[in-house]
Design an enzyme around this catalytic site. Structure first.
Site, PDB file in Angstrom:
ATOM      1  N   LEU A   9      39.144  34.673  29.066  1.00  0.00           N
ATOM      2  CA  LEU A   9      38.247  35.478  28.233  1.00  0.00           C
ATOM      3  C   LEU A   9      38.964  36.682  27.646  1.00  0.00           C
ATOM      4  O   LEU A   9      39.807  37.309  28.305  1.00  0.00           O
ATOM      5  CB  LEU A   9      37.039  35.924  29.058  1.00  0.00           C
ATOM      6  CG  LEU A   9      36.127  34.768  29.504  1.00  0.00           C
ATOM      7  CD1 LEU A   9      35.114  35.249  30.524  1.00  0.00           C
ATOM      8  CD2 LEU A   9      35.430  34.138  28.312  1.00  0.00           C
TER       9      LEU A   9
ATOM     10  N   ASP B 120      42.131  34.688  37.279  1.00  0.00           N
ATOM     11  CA  ASP B 120      41.898  34.424  38.706  1.00  0.00           C
ATOM     12  C   ASP B 120      42.324  35.611  39.571  1.00  0.00           C
ATOM     13  O   ASP B 120      42.678  35.438  40.745  1.00  0.00           O
ATOM     14  CB  ASP B 120      42.627  33.142  39.158  1.00  0.00           C
ATOM     15  CG  ASP B 120      42.163  31.914  38.392  1.00  0.00           C
ATOM     16  OD1 ASP B 120      40.974  31.841  38.050  1.00  0.00           O
ATOM     17  OD2 ASP B 120      43.002  31.020  38.120  1.00  0.00           O
TER      18      ASP B 120
ATOM     19  N   ARG C  46      40.547  33.535  19.503  1.00  0.00           N
ATOM     20  CA  ARG C  46      39.828  33.541  20.775  1.00  0.00           C
ATOM     21  C   ARG C  46      38.828  34.689  20.857  1.00  0.00           C
ATOM     22  O   ARG C  46      37.717  34.535  21.365  1.00  0.00           O
ATOM     23  CB  ARG C  46      40.833  33.642  21.918  1.00  0.00           C
ATOM     24  CG  ARG C  46      40.206  33.440  23.263  1.00  0.00           C
ATOM     25  CD  ARG C  46      41.241  33.400  24.351  1.00  0.00           C
ATOM     26  NE  ARG C  46      41.715  34.733  24.671  1.00  0.00           N
ATOM     27  CZ  ARG C  46      42.795  35.001  25.368  1.00  0.00           C
ATOM     28  NH1 ARG C  46      43.562  34.019  25.788  1.00  0.00           N
ATOM     29  NH2 ARG C  46      43.152  36.233  25.625  1.00  0.00           N
TER      30      ARG C  46
ATOM     31  N   ARG D 292      38.595  28.495  30.163  1.00  0.00           N
ATOM     32  CA  ARG D 292      39.126  29.371  29.123  1.00  0.00           C
ATOM     33  C   ARG D 292      39.367  30.756  29.708  1.00  0.00           C
ATOM     34  O   ARG D 292      38.659  31.195  30.605  1.00  0.00           O
ATOM     35  CB  ARG D 292      38.136  29.492  27.958  1.00  0.00           C
ATOM     36  CG  ARG D 292      37.972  28.222  27.151  1.00  0.00           C
ATOM     37  CD  ARG D 292      36.940  28.428  26.064  1.00  0.00           C
ATOM     38  NE  ARG D 292      37.303  29.472  25.125  1.00  0.00           N
ATOM     39  CZ  ARG D 292      38.087  29.299  24.069  1.00  0.00           C
ATOM     40  NH1 ARG D 292      38.594  28.112  23.824  1.00  0.00           N
ATOM     41  NH2 ARG D 292      38.359  30.300  23.261  1.00  0.00           N
TER      42      ARG D 292
ATOM     43  N   ASN E  43      33.552  33.888  39.078  1.00  0.00           N
ATOM     44  CA  ASN E  43      34.221  32.597  38.856  1.00  0.00           C
ATOM     45  C   ASN E  43      34.453  31.938  40.204  1.00  0.00           C
ATOM     46  O   ASN E  43      34.694  32.627  41.199  1.00  0.00           O
ATOM     47  CB  ASN E  43      35.568  32.850  38.170  1.00  0.00           C
ATOM     48  CG  ASN E  43      36.361  31.574  37.937  1.00  0.00           C
ATOM     49  OD1 ASN E  43      35.828  30.580  37.437  1.00  0.00           O
ATOM     50  ND2 ASN E  43      37.634  31.582  38.294  1.00  0.00           N
TER      51      ASN E  43
ATOM     52  N   THR F  29      37.846  39.557  35.994  1.00  0.00           N
ATOM     53  CA  THR F  29      38.440  40.661  35.252  1.00  0.00           C
ATOM     54  C   THR F  29      39.368  40.023  34.211  1.00  0.00           C
ATOM     55  O   THR F  29      39.461  38.795  34.138  1.00  0.00           O
ATOM     56  CB  THR F  29      39.259  41.584  36.172  1.00  0.00           C
ATOM     57  OG1 THR F  29      40.357  40.832  36.709  1.00  0.00           O
ATOM     58  CG2 THR F  29      38.405  42.137  37.303  1.00  0.00           C
TER      59      THR F  29
ATOM     60  N   HIS G  59      37.050  29.441  42.136  1.00  0.00           N
ATOM     61  CA  HIS G  59      38.424  28.971  41.979  1.00  0.00           C
ATOM     62  C   HIS G  59      38.836  28.216  43.242  1.00  0.00           C
ATOM     63  O   HIS G  59      38.614  28.702  44.351  1.00  0.00           O
ATOM     64  CB  HIS G  59      39.353  30.172  41.760  1.00  0.00           C
ATOM     65  CG  HIS G  59      40.779  29.767  41.555  1.00  0.00           C
ATOM     66  ND1 HIS G  59      41.217  29.187  40.380  1.00  0.00           N
ATOM     67  CD2 HIS G  59      41.854  29.819  42.384  1.00  0.00           C
ATOM     68  CE1 HIS G  59      42.510  28.914  40.493  1.00  0.00           C
ATOM     69  NE2 HIS G  59      42.912  29.290  41.695  1.00  0.00           N
TER      70      HIS G  59
ATOM     71  N   SER H 284      37.574  30.239  46.503  1.00  0.00           N
ATOM     72  CA  SER H 284      37.212  31.659  46.414  1.00  0.00           C
ATOM     73  C   SER H 284      36.200  31.840  45.288  1.00  0.00           C
ATOM     74  O   SER H 284      36.296  31.198  44.246  1.00  0.00           O
ATOM     75  CB  SER H 284      38.445  32.513  46.082  1.00  0.00           C
ATOM     76  OG  SER H 284      39.496  32.287  46.999  1.00  0.00           O
TER      77      SER H 284
ATOM     78  N   GLY I  32      30.719  19.573  36.021  1.00  0.00           N
ATOM     79  CA  GLY I  32      29.454  20.264  36.288  1.00  0.00           C
ATOM     80  C   GLY I  32      28.879  20.096  37.678  1.00  0.00           C
ATOM     81  O   GLY I  32      27.684  20.308  37.873  1.00  0.00           O
TER      82      GLY I  32
HETATM   83  C1  GRF Z   1      36.001  23.363  40.533  1.00  0.00           C
HETATM   84  O1  GRF Z   1      36.999  22.889  41.377  1.00  0.00           O
HETATM   85  C2  GRF Z   1      36.080  24.858  40.389  1.00  0.00           C
HETATM   86  O2  GRF Z   1      36.507  25.494  41.556  1.00  0.00           O
HETATM   87  C3  GRF Z   1      37.119  25.005  39.309  1.00  0.00           C
HETATM   88  O3  GRF Z   1      36.853  23.961  38.416  1.00  0.00           O
HETATM   89  C4  GRF Z   1      36.214  22.901  39.106  1.00  0.00           C
HETATM   90  C5  GRF Z   1      34.928  22.631  38.405  1.00  0.00           C
HETATM   91  O4  GRF Z   1      34.289  21.493  38.924  1.00  0.00           O
HETATM   92  N1  GRF Z   1      37.054  26.318  38.708  1.00  0.00           N
HETATM   93  P1  GRF Z   1      32.816  21.150  38.459  1.00  0.00           P
HETATM   94  O5  GRF Z   1      32.838  21.080  36.924  1.00  0.00           O
HETATM   95  O6  GRF Z   1      31.915  22.251  38.933  1.00  0.00           O
HETATM   96  O7  GRF Z   1      32.504  19.840  39.080  1.00  0.00           O
END
Ligand code: GRF
Length: 216
Positions: free
Chosen positions: A92, A144, A64, A90, A106, A140, A108, A135, A11
């Site tokens: 979606l 990713d 799911r 997850r 998202n 979609t 990533h 990024s 988080g």
């Molecule tokens: C981050 O590296 C984010 O880019 C990826 O998952 C990680 C989440 O980290 N999708 P956090 O839970 O926000 O600390």
């Protein structure tokens, strides 16, 4: 803008959004933090900030699609303008996601389209890349794979391990996500079929993070 955050883990990106939500101009408000892991630290961070939380256990659903349908019907009740996946681990269901495409983003940890999926830091090092990064993209049904809104780069240094790279990247991720949510809350970013528009103009390349702001 009302924002729902989905998170499965630590988080820290959520924490960055919470810290920024009132200072942002225009401000945004996180109205719900939801997740699939009741024990996730992200939910505790939200509770401590006085934000409503929701933990749904996927094991309580036949498949799911039913889990995702329930999750997104509860999200819809909060009438968010934006759903942020911040470490939501997850994939979606495409039919559930469809009405939310263009309103769901998202973060990533790679310079997409490189390294979708997991182990991104290690894969960048193994490939001998000079730079790594993060990024923020529209979600979609392709994992990713949605149109990229903004990216932040950092150099890979000799001696970097996946762990050191991830540690250096994380605060950059936080700034990238906060800046991108700020632009969306200001109504300046839109998804137009598979293109990202800033102030109505299609982006030729993702926005780049410079300090705390995004530049074309
Ligand atoms: C981050 O590296 C984010 O880019 C990826 O998952 C990680 C989440 O980290 N999708 P956090 O839970 O926000 O600390």
């Amino acid at each position: 803008m009302r924002v729902v955050v989905l998170a499965s883990g630590r988080g820290s990106n959520l924490g960055a959004l919470i810290a920024a939500q009132r200072e942002a101009e225009p401000s945004f408000e996180i109205v719900l933090v939801a997740g699939d892991k009741p024990e996730a630290a992200a939910l505790r961070i939200a509770e401590d900030a006085g934000i409503e939380t929701l933990a749904l256990d996927p094991r309580g659903y036949a498949d799911r699609a039913r889990f995702d349908a329930d999750l997104f019907s509860r999200i819809a009740e909060r009438e968010p303008g934006l759903v942020v996946l911040a470490g939501f681990m997850r994939i979606l269901d495409p039919a559930v996601l469809a009405p939310w495409v263009g309103r769901t983003i998202n973060i990533h940890p790679s310079l997409l389209p490189k390294y979708r999926g997991l182990r991104t830091h290690a894969r960048a090092i193994e490939a001998g890349d000079a730079a790594h990064g993060a990024s923020v993209h529209f979600v979609t049904s392709e994992l990713d794979g949605g149109p990229v809104i903004a990216q932040a780069e950092l150099p890979i240094e000799s001696g970097d391990t996946a762990a050191t790279l991830a540690t250096r990247l994380l605060p950059i991720e936080h700034r990238l996500l906060v800046a991108t949510v700020g632009l969306i809350a200001a109504g300046r970013i839109a998804l137009d079929s598979d293109r990202v528009r800033l102030d109505g103009h299609a982006l030729a390349a993702p926005l780049a993070l410079r300090g705390r702001t995004l530049a074309a």
